[in-house]
Design a protein around this motif. Structure first.
Motif, mmCIF file in Angstrom:
data_model
loop_
_atom_site.group_PDB
_atom_site.id
_atom_site.type_symbol
_atom_site.label_atom_id
_atom_site.label_comp_id
_atom_site.label_asym_id
_atom_site.label_seq_id
_atom_site.Cartn_x
_atom_site.Cartn_y
_atom_site.Cartn_z
ATOM 1 N N VAL A 1 42.310 43.059 44.643
ATOM 2 C CA VAL A 1 41.894 41.870 45.408
ATOM 3 C C VAL A 1 40.880 42.279 46.489
ATOM 4 N N LEU A 2 41.149 43.391 47.146
ATOM 5 C CA LEU A 2 40.214 43.849 48.185
ATOM 6 C C LEU A 2 38.844 44.181 47.567
ATOM 7 N N LYS A 3 38.871 44.718 46.353
ATOM 8 C CA LYS A 3 37.624 45.045 45.658
ATOM 9 C C LYS A 3 36.765 43.790 45.446
ATOM 10 N N VAL A 4 37.430 42.716 45.052
ATOM 11 C CA VAL A 4 36.729 41.449 44.831
ATOM 12 C C VAL A 4 36.134 40.940 46.154
ATOM 13 N N ILE A 5 36.903 41.043 47.222
ATOM 14 C CA ILE A 5 36.412 40.569 48.523
ATOM 15 C C ILE A 5 35.229 41.434 48.982
ATOM 16 N N GLU B 1 27.451 40.539 48.547
ATOM 17 C CA GLU B 1 26.553 39.403 48.243
ATOM 18 C C GLU B 1 26.310 38.538 49.473
ATOM 19 N N HIS B 2 26.768 39.012 50.624
ATOM 20 C CA HIS B 2 26.556 38.328 51.903
ATOM 21 C C HIS B 2 27.261 36.983 52.008
ATOM 22 N N MET B 3 28.391 36.873 51.328
ATOM 23 C CA MET B 3 29.236 35.694 51.510
ATOM 24 C C MET B 3 29.812 35.759 52.928
ATOM 25 N N THR B 4 29.710 34.654 53.651
ATOM 26 C CA THR B 4 30.282 34.616 54.998
ATOM 27 C C THR B 4 31.797 34.484 54.873
ATOM 28 N N MET B 5 32.530 35.374 55.539
ATOM 29 C CA MET B 5 33.992 35.355 55.396
ATOM 30 C C MET B 5 34.686 35.648 56.726
ATOM 31 N N VAL B 6 35.815 34.983 56.907
ATOM 32 C CA VAL B 6 36.690 35.239 58.056
ATOM 33 C C VAL B 6 38.039 35.637 57.465
ATOM 34 N N ILE B 7 38.449 36.868 57.721
ATOM 35 C CA ILE B 7 39.600 37.421 56.999
ATOM 36 C C ILE B 7 40.672 37.907 57.971
ATOM 37 N N VAL B 8 41.822 37.256 57.939
ATOM 38 C CA VAL B 8 42.975 37.770 58.678
ATOM 39 C C VAL B 8 43.620 38.826 57.796
ATOM 40 N N THR B 9 43.760 40.020 58.320
ATOM 41 C CA THR B 9 44.270 41.097 57.463
ATOM 42 C C THR B 9 45.034 42.156 58.245
ATOM 43 N N HIS B 10 45.980 42.782 57.533
ATOM 44 C CA HIS B 10 46.669 43.959 58.084
ATOM 45 C C HIS B 10 46.133 45.237 57.452
ATOM 46 N N GLU B 11 45.137 45.083 56.597
ATOM 47 C CA GLU B 11 44.553 46.258 55.940
ATOM 48 C C GLU B 11 43.455 46.815 56.840
ATOM 49 N N MET B 12 43.843 47.750 57.686
ATOM 50 C CA MET B 12 42.903 48.229 58.703
ATOM 51 C C MET B 12 41.704 48.967 58.101
ATOM 52 N N ASN B 13 41.956 49.776 57.066
ATOM 53 C CA ASN B 13 40.831 50.501 56.461
ATOM 54 C C ASN B 13 39.839 49.548 55.823
ATOM 55 N N PHE B 14 40.385 48.515 55.208
ATOM 56 C CA PHE B 14 39.546 47.477 54.598
ATOM 57 C C PHE B 14 38.720 46.774 55.674
#
Ligand code: ADP
Ligand code: MG
Length: 252
Positions: A187-191, A197-210
């Motif tokens: 899933v992270l790979k897809v994001i 591709e410069h998709m604007t995204m706001v991501i709440v995450t606990h994946e710090m490395n990501f």
């Protein structure tokens, strides 16, 4: 003009003030990661930004257009009708627990809103849906039902469904926290590919490395405020506050 601007947002549930005067801007093409302890108001902030919650004070603007009108005393109310529909078309939302329709096939999940809210023909909608499923590596799952898919596959369907409506900004609320570690990476790979591709995204995450890798801007929320923000290098590499340091250390 910012794609999204949140101005002095306040939101309480009863006596509990969950969002305390938060302001932020999201620019076109930016990836913003929101991190912070459980209960700090991250989901509420996303729910307010996507109009799933009313707000007590402040404003939310997409491309400079306010999603709220104010009373004489300043209480904001959602704009109505066509304006609201337009503002809703600017964003998509991907939830932690996928929220797919269990009785719809994969392709129907992805195309239903295209057909029923955007009035696309079935052929046109399926064409869009199939391209997105291919991009998510799910072409062969078109006719499967959600229960036949892994969590990682379900989440990728849910991303395809959000993308189908061609949003200007995509919000993710802990998109991988319901997934086993081996499914998280797909899933992270897809994001990450969307970020390329410069998709604007706001991501709440606990994946710090990501977050470190994919975000242009990192926001650390604590107790309803933005306690610290900056580039990943600043927030992860040289955190200013002790709270941020302690939080990040907890993930190392
Ligand atoms: P986070 O996503 O950072 O874990 P939330 O935004 O979910 O935090 O929650 C922040 C606080 O608001 C928590 O104390 C939570 O219990 C409370 N809260 C969230 N939604 C509601 C609601 N609908 N009613 C009452 N309290 C809520
Ligand atoms: Mg949450």
């Amino acid at each position: 003009m910012s794609l999204l601007e949140i101005r002095q947002l306040k939101k309480s549930f009863g006596d509990l003030q969950v969002i305390k005067n938060i302001s932020l801007k999201v620019e076109q093409g930016e990836v913003v990661a929101i991190i912070g302890p459980s209960g700090s108001g991250k989901s509420t902030l996303l729910r307010c930004a996507t109009m799933l919650e009313s707000i007590d004070a402040g404003d939310i603007l997409y491309l400079g257009e306010s999603a709220f009108n104010s009373d004489k005393d300043g209480t904001p109310h959602k704009v109505t009708g066509a304006e609201l529909k337009k503002i809703r078309s600017y964003f998509g939302l991907v939830f932690q627990d996928f929220n797919l329709f269990p009785h719809f096939s994969v392709i129907k999940n992805v195309t239903d809103a295209l057909i029923h809210t955007q009035n696309k023909s079935k052929e046109e909608a399926y064409d869009i849906g199939r391209k997105l499923l291919a991009k998510m590596g799910l072409s062969e799952k078109e006719n499967a039902y959600p229960f036949q898919l892994s969590g990682g596959q379900q989440q990728r369907v849910s991303i395809a469904r959000a993308l189908a409506l061609n949003p200007k900004v995509l919000f993710f609320d802990e998109p991988t926290s319901a997934l086993d570690p081996e499914l998280t990476s797909e899933v992270l790979k897809v994001i990450k590919s969307l970020a390329k591709e410069h998709m604007t995204m706001v991501i709440v995450t606990h994946e710090m490395n990501f977050a470190k890798e994919v975000a242009n801007h990192v926001i650390f929320m604590d107790e309803g405020v933005i306690a610290e923000e900056g580039t990943p290098e600043e927030v992860f590499g040289n955190p200013k506050s002790d709270r941020t340091k302690a939080f990040i250390k907890g993930y190392q």
